[in-house]
Every structure is written in structure tokens, then in C-alpha cells.
Scaffold this active site. Sequence first.
Site, mmCIF file in Angstrom:
data_model
loop_
_atom_site.group_PDB
_atom_site.id
_atom_site.type_symbol
_atom_site.label_atom_id
_atom_site.label_comp_id
_atom_site.label_asym_id
_atom_site.label_seq_id
_atom_site.Cartn_x
_atom_site.Cartn_y
_atom_site.Cartn_z
ATOM 1 N N ALA A 10 0.818 -1.212 0.000
ATOM 2 C CA ALA A 10 0.000 0.000 0.000
ATOM 3 C C ALA A 10 0.856 1.269 0.000
ATOM 4 O O ALA A 10 0.328 2.367 -0.131
ATOM 5 C CB ALA A 10 -0.928 0.007 1.205
ATOM 6 N N CYS A 11 2.161 1.126 0.138
ATOM 7 C CA CYS A 11 3.078 2.268 0.239
ATOM 8 C C CYS A 11 3.778 2.512 -1.095
ATOM 9 O O CYS A 11 4.443 1.621 -1.636
ATOM 10 C CB CYS A 11 4.114 1.979 1.333
ATOM 11 S SG CYS A 11 5.458 3.179 1.430
ATOM 12 N N GLY A 12 3.647 3.729 -1.624
ATOM 13 C CA GLY A 12 4.279 4.077 -2.895
ATOM 14 C C GLY A 12 5.792 3.951 -2.864
ATOM 15 O O GLY A 12 6.399 3.455 -3.814
#
Length: 140
Positions: A10-12
Site C-alpha cells: 500500500a506504500c508508494g
Amino acid sequence: MTVTIYHNPACGTSRNVLALIRNAGIAPAIIEYLKTPPSRAELFDLIARMGVPVRAVLREKGTPFHELGLDNPALSDDTLIDAMIAHPILINRPIVVTPLGVKLCRPSEVVLDILPTPQKGAFAREDGEKIVDEAGKRIV
């Protein structure tokens, strides 16, 4: 040669680091640390190998950091580690382990310092910023 990423899909930044590892032709071991958090001993080991204070691996944004009072400078490393084990979202990410070292890869291009093979081609982060040119050379 094993490369491991402690990853949050979920983390860019985590996605960009994973893509940079793959752009070097490496198929890493991917540990989704929110589903499979490191043990207390593993977390201590990772932090020691990074050579950073425990607080440097503690994430504030989007976590219960303030609710748990973790901004208190008097808290011991053991207390901070206990909080990270109880709430893995507090572990900053991504952490990458390679034969050349262990790093918290924020910003994402930090991973280039420890990858054992060069980039195979151009790479731009999800936001469009170019990190590696067409010849596989680091830009930033």
C-alpha cells in the site's frame, strides 16, 4: 544472492523500491511485514545492521505513534521495539537486505546504494520523477 524487502504494497515508496530491485534483474524475497512481522530478535538485528538508532525506524505518519506516547524521548529502545512488535505499522518501510548491507530505503533511490547488480534500464518513480536513465545510470 538473496535480496529481501520488508514491503508494504500500500506504500508508494515501498512499491518504487521493489520496482528498482526488479529493474536490477533481481527477484527478491518479499516479506509483507504487516502480515508477517519480524520477530523481536530479527527487528533488533535489522536495526543494528543498519547502524541507526531505533527511533530512526519508527514511523509516525498513519500510525498510533502519538496515541501511544512514542514521542516521549525518555522511552527506551526496548519499549520502542515492543511497540513496533505490537503494532507493525510503526516499522518504517521499506527495509531492504542485500549482500552489501541493510537500509531503510526512504527515499526510494537509497536502495541503489546496496544493490549488488546495476540497473538494467530507465526507471521513474510512480510520481514520474526519473531516477535512472536509459543506460541504467543513477540520476538522483
